[in-house]
Design an enzyme around this catalytic site. Sequence first.
Site, short mmCIF file in Angstrom:
data_model
loop_
_atom_site.label_atom_id
_atom_site.label_comp_id
_atom_site.label_asym_id
_atom_site.label_seq_id
_atom_site.Cartn_x
_atom_site.Cartn_y
_atom_site.Cartn_z
N GLY A 46 0.76 -1.25 0.00
CA GLY A 46 0.00 0.00 0.00
C GLY A 46 0.79 1.29 0.00
O GLY A 46 0.28 2.34 -0.38
N GLU A 100 4.23 4.00 5.60
CA GLU A 100 3.02 3.18 5.69
C GLU A 100 1.87 3.89 4.99
O GLU A 100 1.86 5.12 4.86
CB GLU A 100 2.73 2.92 7.19
CG GLU A 100 1.47 2.17 7.52
CD GLU A 100 1.40 0.75 6.99
OE1 GLU A 100 1.54 0.57 5.77
OE2 GLU A 100 1.14 -0.17 7.79
N ASP A 101 0.88 3.12 4.54
CA ASP A 101 -0.28 3.74 3.90
C ASP A 101 -1.28 4.27 4.92
O ASP A 101 -1.76 5.39 4.82
CB ASP A 101 -0.97 2.76 2.92
CG ASP A 101 -1.28 1.39 3.54
OD1 ASP A 101 -1.01 1.19 4.74
OD2 ASP A 101 -1.80 0.53 2.81
N ASP A 104 -4.26 1.93 11.39
CA ASP A 104 -5.62 1.57 11.74
C ASP A 104 -5.62 1.12 13.21
O ASP A 104 -5.62 1.96 14.10
CB ASP A 104 -6.06 0.47 10.77
CG ASP A 104 -7.53 0.13 10.86
OD1 ASP A 104 -8.35 1.04 11.02
OD2 ASP A 104 -7.87 -1.07 10.76
N LYS A 132 -6.29 6.60 11.18
CA LYS A 132 -7.67 6.46 11.67
C LYS A 132 -7.59 6.28 13.18
O LYS A 132 -7.65 5.16 13.69
CB LYS A 132 -8.31 5.20 11.06
CG LYS A 132 -8.89 5.40 9.68
CD LYS A 132 -9.93 4.32 9.40
CE LYS A 132 -9.38 3.25 8.53
NZ LYS A 132 -10.35 2.24 8.06
N PHE A 153 -13.91 2.72 5.53
CA PHE A 153 -12.99 1.91 4.72
C PHE A 153 -12.66 2.65 3.42
O PHE A 153 -13.56 2.97 2.65
CB PHE A 153 -13.60 0.54 4.42
CG PHE A 153 -12.60 -0.38 3.77
CD1 PHE A 153 -11.64 -1.03 4.53
CD2 PHE A 153 -12.59 -0.55 2.39
CE1 PHE A 153 -10.70 -1.85 3.94
CE2 PHE A 153 -11.65 -1.37 1.79
CZ PHE A 153 -10.71 -2.02 2.56
N VAL A 154 -11.39 2.94 3.24
CA VAL A 154 -10.99 3.74 2.08
C VAL A 154 -10.11 2.93 1.13
O VAL A 154 -9.45 1.98 1.53
CB VAL A 154 -10.24 5.03 2.51
CG1 VAL A 154 -11.18 5.97 3.24
CG2 VAL A 154 -9.03 4.72 3.38
N ASP A 160 -6.06 -0.95 -1.11
CA ASP A 160 -6.86 -1.87 -1.93
C ASP A 160 -8.12 -2.34 -1.25
O ASP A 160 -8.26 -2.25 -0.03
CB ASP A 160 -6.03 -3.11 -2.27
CG ASP A 160 -5.89 -4.04 -1.07
OD1 ASP A 160 -5.48 -3.57 0.00
OD2 ASP A 160 -6.23 -5.24 -1.19
N ARG A 166 -5.84 0.05 -6.05
CA ARG A 166 -4.59 0.67 -5.60
C ARG A 166 -4.13 1.77 -6.55
O ARG A 166 -3.40 2.68 -6.17
CB ARG A 166 -3.47 -0.39 -5.52
CG ARG A 166 -3.65 -1.43 -4.45
CD ARG A 166 -2.35 -2.22 -4.29
NE ARG A 166 -2.53 -3.47 -3.58
CZ ARG A 166 -2.51 -3.63 -2.25
NH1 ARG A 166 -2.35 -2.58 -1.49
NH2 ARG A 166 -2.66 -4.81 -1.70
P1 5GP Z 1 -3.23 -2.03 11.48
O1 5GP Z 1 -2.21 -3.02 11.90
O2 5GP Z 1 -2.90 -0.61 11.82
O3 5GP Z 1 -4.60 -2.41 11.94
O4 5GP Z 1 -3.37 -2.22 9.93
C1 5GP Z 1 -2.86 -1.44 8.99
C2 5GP Z 1 -3.16 -2.08 7.66
O5 5GP Z 1 -4.55 -2.41 7.53
C3 5GP Z 1 -2.88 -1.10 6.55
O6 5GP Z 1 -1.55 -1.19 6.13
C4 5GP Z 1 -3.87 -1.52 5.49
O7 5GP Z 1 -3.32 -2.53 4.68
C5 5GP Z 1 -5.05 -2.10 6.25
N1 5GP Z 1 -6.14 -1.12 6.38
C6 5GP Z 1 -6.56 -0.51 7.49
N2 5GP Z 1 -7.57 0.36 7.25
C7 5GP Z 1 -7.79 0.30 5.92
C8 5GP Z 1 -8.72 0.98 5.03
O8 5GP Z 1 -9.54 1.83 5.40
N3 5GP Z 1 -8.63 0.64 3.72
C9 5GP Z 1 -7.76 -0.27 3.25
N4 5GP Z 1 -7.77 -0.51 1.95
N5 5GP Z 1 -6.87 -0.93 4.05
C10 5GP Z 1 -6.89 -0.64 5.37
#
Ligand code: 5GP
Length: 180
Positions: A46, A100-101, A104, A132, A153-154, A160, A166
């Site tokens: 991402g 990082e993208d 979350d 977020k 969810f984006v 993706d 993407r």
């Molecule tokens: P975390 O470990 O912070 O929960 O997860 C981060 C990963 O979850 C991100 O790198 C991404 O791949 C995925 N993710 C979390 N929120 C979103 C969202 O709103 N859209 C998408 N496409 N992926 C997300």
Amino acid sequence: MIQNDIERILVSEEEIAARCVELAHALETHYKDEKEPVLIVGLLRGSVPFMAELMKRFSFPCEIDFMSVSSYSGSKSTGDVKINKDMDVSCENRPVLIVEDIVDTGRTLKAVKHLFFHRGAKDVKIVSLLDKPDRRVVDIEADYVGFTIPNEFVVGYGLDYDQKYRNLPYIGVLKREIYE
Ligand code: 5GP
């Protein structure tokens, strides 16, 4: 057309480009006295468009590498991380910038940051395009954030749904009917 699956645009292409200029500026300030090339590590997949947009604005010496990880989503958030693809170069004694993208729950970043310190990185900074904060379950913050967004969810600009979207040049909210 994949654009038809998008309910609305949350962050436009122009806004992303402008914010990358500001983030690059802040990172320039952080690394201005750094003697060693900064190791920029993109978390696959991402982060790719964001990393490309950001790093072309850097004037400090840097190297790039990539890593693909998934965090264990079980009960413990102690920094366990599954490495699907590891880096090619060592980060020992080096300044590392993780790209990082989106942050979350924070599990991925917490695990990755822990891993880099464990491997002897000298300094670890995190830059994330999106954040977020309402979804956070572990105590971690990116040092630099492009945009704080609501709990939706984006997709797009690297992000993706089922490996699609993407390549969209903006961040958009997917129509409910696509994933329900
Ligand atoms: P975390 O470990 O912070 O929960 O997860 C981060 C990963 O979850 C991100 O790198 C991404 O791949 C995925 N993710 C979390 N929120 C979103 C969202 O709103 N859209 C998408 N496409 N992926 C997300």
